[in-house]
Design a protein around this motif. Structure first.
Motif, PDB file in Angstrom:
ATOM      1  N   UNK A   3      48.673  62.563  51.093  1.00 47.90           N
ATOM      2  CA  UNK A   3      47.937  62.447  49.836  1.00 47.90           C
ATOM      3  C   UNK A   3      46.773  61.493  50.052  1.00 47.90           C
ATOM      4  N   UNK A   4      45.534  61.879  49.753  1.00 49.77           N
ATOM      5  CA  UNK A   4      44.410  60.969  49.947  1.00 49.77           C
ATOM      6  C   UNK A   4      44.473  59.791  48.975  1.00 49.77           C
ATOM      7  N   UNK A   5      44.214  58.593  49.496  1.00 52.77           N
ATOM      8  CA  UNK A   5      44.222  57.392  48.662  1.00 52.77           C
ATOM      9  C   UNK A   5      42.812  57.167  48.131  1.00 52.77           C
ATOM     10  N   UNK A   6      42.530  57.686  46.911  1.00 57.43           N
ATOM     11  CA  UNK A   6      41.198  57.558  46.331  1.00 57.43           C
ATOM     12  C   UNK A   6      41.006  56.131  45.805  1.00 57.43           C
ATOM     13  N   UNK A   7      40.071  55.428  46.410  1.00 58.70           N
ATOM     14  CA  UNK A   7      39.743  54.083  45.951  1.00 58.70           C
ATOM     15  C   UNK A   7      38.504  54.097  45.068  1.00 58.70           C
ATOM     16  N   UNK A   8      37.617  55.078  45.284  1.00 57.72           N
ATOM     17  CA  UNK A   8      36.393  55.180  44.518  1.00 57.72           C
ATOM     18  C   UNK A   8      36.233  56.620  44.037  1.00 57.72           C
ATOM     19  N   UNK A   9      35.644  56.795  42.856  1.00 58.39           N
ATOM     20  CA  UNK A   9      35.469  58.128  42.281  1.00 58.39           C
ATOM     21  C   UNK A   9      34.050  58.307  41.786  1.00 58.39           C
ATOM     22  N   UNK A  10      33.471  59.460  42.106  1.00 54.09           N
ATOM     23  CA  UNK A  10      32.159  59.827  41.570  1.00 54.09           C
ATOM     24  C   UNK A  10      32.004  61.332  41.666  1.00 54.09           C
ATOM     25  N   UNK A  11      31.413  61.931  40.636  1.00 52.72           N
ATOM     26  CA  UNK A  11      31.139  63.366  40.654  1.00 52.72           C
ATOM     27  C   UNK A  11      29.747  63.663  41.210  1.00 52.72           C
ATOM     28  N   UNK A  67      44.300  64.980  59.275  1.00 52.82           N
ATOM     29  CA  UNK A  67      45.468  64.103  59.354  1.00 52.82           C
ATOM     30  C   UNK A  67      45.100  62.749  59.943  1.00 52.82           C
ATOM     31  N   UNK A  68      44.023  62.696  60.726  1.00 58.72           N
ATOM     32  CA  UNK A  68      43.584  61.429  61.311  1.00 58.72           C
ATOM     33  C   UNK A  68      42.995  60.490  60.255  1.00 58.72           C
ATOM     34  N   UNK A  69      42.753  61.008  59.049  1.00 58.24           N
ATOM     35  CA  UNK A  69      42.174  60.195  57.982  1.00 58.24           C
ATOM     36  C   UNK A  69      43.211  59.817  56.930  1.00 58.24           C
ATOM     37  N   UNK A  70      44.488  60.050  57.240  1.00 54.34           N
ATOM     38  CA  UNK A  70      45.549  59.827  56.246  1.00 54.34           C
ATOM     39  C   UNK A  70      45.628  58.378  55.796  1.00 54.34           C
ATOM     40  N   UNK A  71      45.328  57.435  56.701  1.00 58.67           N
ATOM     41  CA  UNK A  71      45.456  56.018  56.354  1.00 58.67           C
ATOM     42  C   UNK A  71      44.163  55.419  55.817  1.00 58.67           C
ATOM     43  N   UNK A  72      43.093  56.212  55.728  1.00 52.06           N
ATOM     44  CA  UNK A  72      41.803  55.696  55.284  1.00 52.06           C
ATOM     45  C   UNK A  72      41.713  55.607  53.762  1.00 52.06           C
ATOM     46  N   UNK A  73      40.769  54.785  53.308  1.00 50.73           N
ATOM     47  CA  UNK A  73      40.414  54.787  51.896  1.00 50.73           C
ATOM     48  C   UNK A  73      39.496  55.990  51.652  1.00 50.73           C
TER      49      UNK A  73
END
Length: 322
Positions: free
Chosen positions: A220-228, A190-196
Motif C-alpha cells: 500500500x503506498x504511504x501517501x504523505x502529500x496529496x495534490x490533484x 515493489x522497490x518503492x514500497x518503503x518510500x514516501x
C-alpha cells in the motif's frame, strides 16, 4: 399511466441515495422530489423507496421499475434525437465535461475537427474530474463526459450510458534526482514500497490507478502529500518530498527541475479514457458529431482498451478505433 418525468426522480434517488442529493442533481427542492415520488408510488401502486439511516434505497418493486426506467429513458433520448434531426439538423450547443488533461489531449483538438465538420455546433467545456463528470451526464447537467476508469464507476455495460473508448496512456515513475533508483531506466514498483508517496486526493480516479498498481506489486503506498495538480506533484518530487506515479501526458512540457522520470518495470499502470453519453443520446445530431470529433482527435494517441461498447454488447463500427 406512469409519467416519464417522474422516472427521472426514481433514477436520481437510486444514484444519489438521499432525497436532498437527488433534488440538488435535478434542480428541485427536496419537498418536490418527495411529492413526485409519492405520486409515482400512487401511479404504480407500490412502495418504491425505503429509508435506510439517513439515506434511501429502492425496494424490490423499485428495482423492477428502475430496470424499465433505464430502457424508457434511453428510448426517449433516441426519440428526441430523431426529432431534432428531423426539425433542425446539427445546429445548437453541446456541453462537455472533462478532466484537465483530457481537455488538452482530446476535447480541444476535437473542437478543431468539429469546426470543420459541423460549424453549426457550439461547444461548452467544463473542467471536471472523471468521478464527477459521469454523474453530471446522468443528471443531464452535461451532454458528454470525457472520463477515466475508476473504482465505483458505472460498468461498461451499464444500461444508462453509452461509452466510446478514446485512448489509454501509461503512468511513469517520478523520482527525486538523488533517489537511489534515479539512474535506472525501469523501476519495479515493489522497490518503492518503503518510500514516501505523493499522489492525487482520495476520489480522484488517478489515485485509484496508483493504489491498484501498488497493491498488485504487494504493498500500500504511504501517501504523505496529496495534490490533484501534476505540476505540483512533480515540483514536490523535485524537492525530495517523495515519489510519484504520473500519467505520461501530464509530464509533457513540465519543468522537471530536480526530478527524473523512469518507466515502470513490468506492466505499467494505465488510465483508460473514454467518452460517455446517456444511452440513446449517441445518435443525437448534436452529440454524434462531438463523439466522432473526439475519436478523430485522439487517433494515434494510444490504443483504447476495447471497442466502443453499447448496452447489450453492440459495437458501433464508425467509432471502433485501432
Amino acid at each position: 399511466m406512469i409519467e416519464a418525468r417522474r422516472l427521472h426522480i426514481l433514477r436520481a434517488l437510486s444514484d444519489h441515495r438521499t432525497v436532498t442529493a437527488a433534488a440538488a442533481a435535478l434542480h428541485l427542492t427536496p419537498s418536490a422530489v418527495s411529492q413526485q415520488l409519492a405520486a409515482l408510488e400512487q401511479e404504480t401502486g407500490h412502495r418504491l423507496v425505503e429509508r435506510s439511516g439517513r439515506g434511501v434505497h429502492l425496494t424490490a418493486a423499485g428495482d423492477i421499475l428502475l430496470r424499465h426506467t433505464n430502457a424508457v429513458l434511453a428510448q426517449l433520448e433516441r426519440a428526441e434525437a430523431e426529432l431534432v434531426a428531423h426539425s433542425s439538423g446539427a445546429a445548437g450547443t453541446v456541453t462537455v465535461a472533462s478532466f484537465a488533461t483530457g481537455i488538452s489531449l482530446a476535447v480541444a483538438p476535437a473542437l478543431v475537427h468539429l469546426a470543420r465538420a459541423a460549424p453549426g455546433i457550439r461547444v461548452r467545456v467544463l473542467d471536471a474530474e472523471g468521478d464527477a463528470s459521469l454523474p453530471m451526464v446522468l443528471d443531464r447537467q452535461v451532454d458528454v463526459a470525457v472520463a477515466v476508469e475508476y473504482r465505483g464507476a458505472p460498468a461498461a455495460g451499464d444500461a444508462r450510458l453509452t461509452r466510446v473508448p478514446l485512448y489509454a496512456e501509461p503512468f511513469d515513475v517520478v523520482l527525486p534526482a538523488g533517489h537511489r533508483l534515479a539512474g535506472a531506466d525501469r523501476v519495479p514498483l515493489v522497490e518503492l514500497a518503503a518510500d514516501r508517496w505523493i499522489g492525487p486526493s482520495p476520489g480522484n480516479p488517478c489515485r485509484d490507478v496508483v493504489v491498484l498498481a501498488c497493491e498488485a506489486a504487494g504493498f500500500q503506498p504511504a501517501f504523505e502529500h496529496q495534490s490533484d495538480d501534476f505540476h505540483a506533484v512533480v515540483a514536490m518530487t523535485s524537492a525530495g518530498a517523495g515519489v510519484a506515479l504520473v500519467p505520461r501526458s501530464a509530464l509533457r512540457g513540465v519543468d522537471l527541475g530536480g526530478a527524473v522520470v523512469c518507466s515502470v518495470d513490468g506492466v505499467a499502470p494505465t488510465r483508460r479514457v473514454f467518452a460517455a453519453v446517456r444511452c440513446g443520446a449517441e445518435e443525437h445530431p448534436l452529440i454524434r458529431p462531438m463523439l466522432e470529433a473526439l475519436g478523430e482527435a485522439v487517433v494515434g494517441r494510444g490504443k483504447p482498451a476495447a471497442d466502443a461498447v453499447l448496452p447489450g454488447g453492440e459495437v458501433p463500427d464508425r467509432w471502433a478505433m485501432t
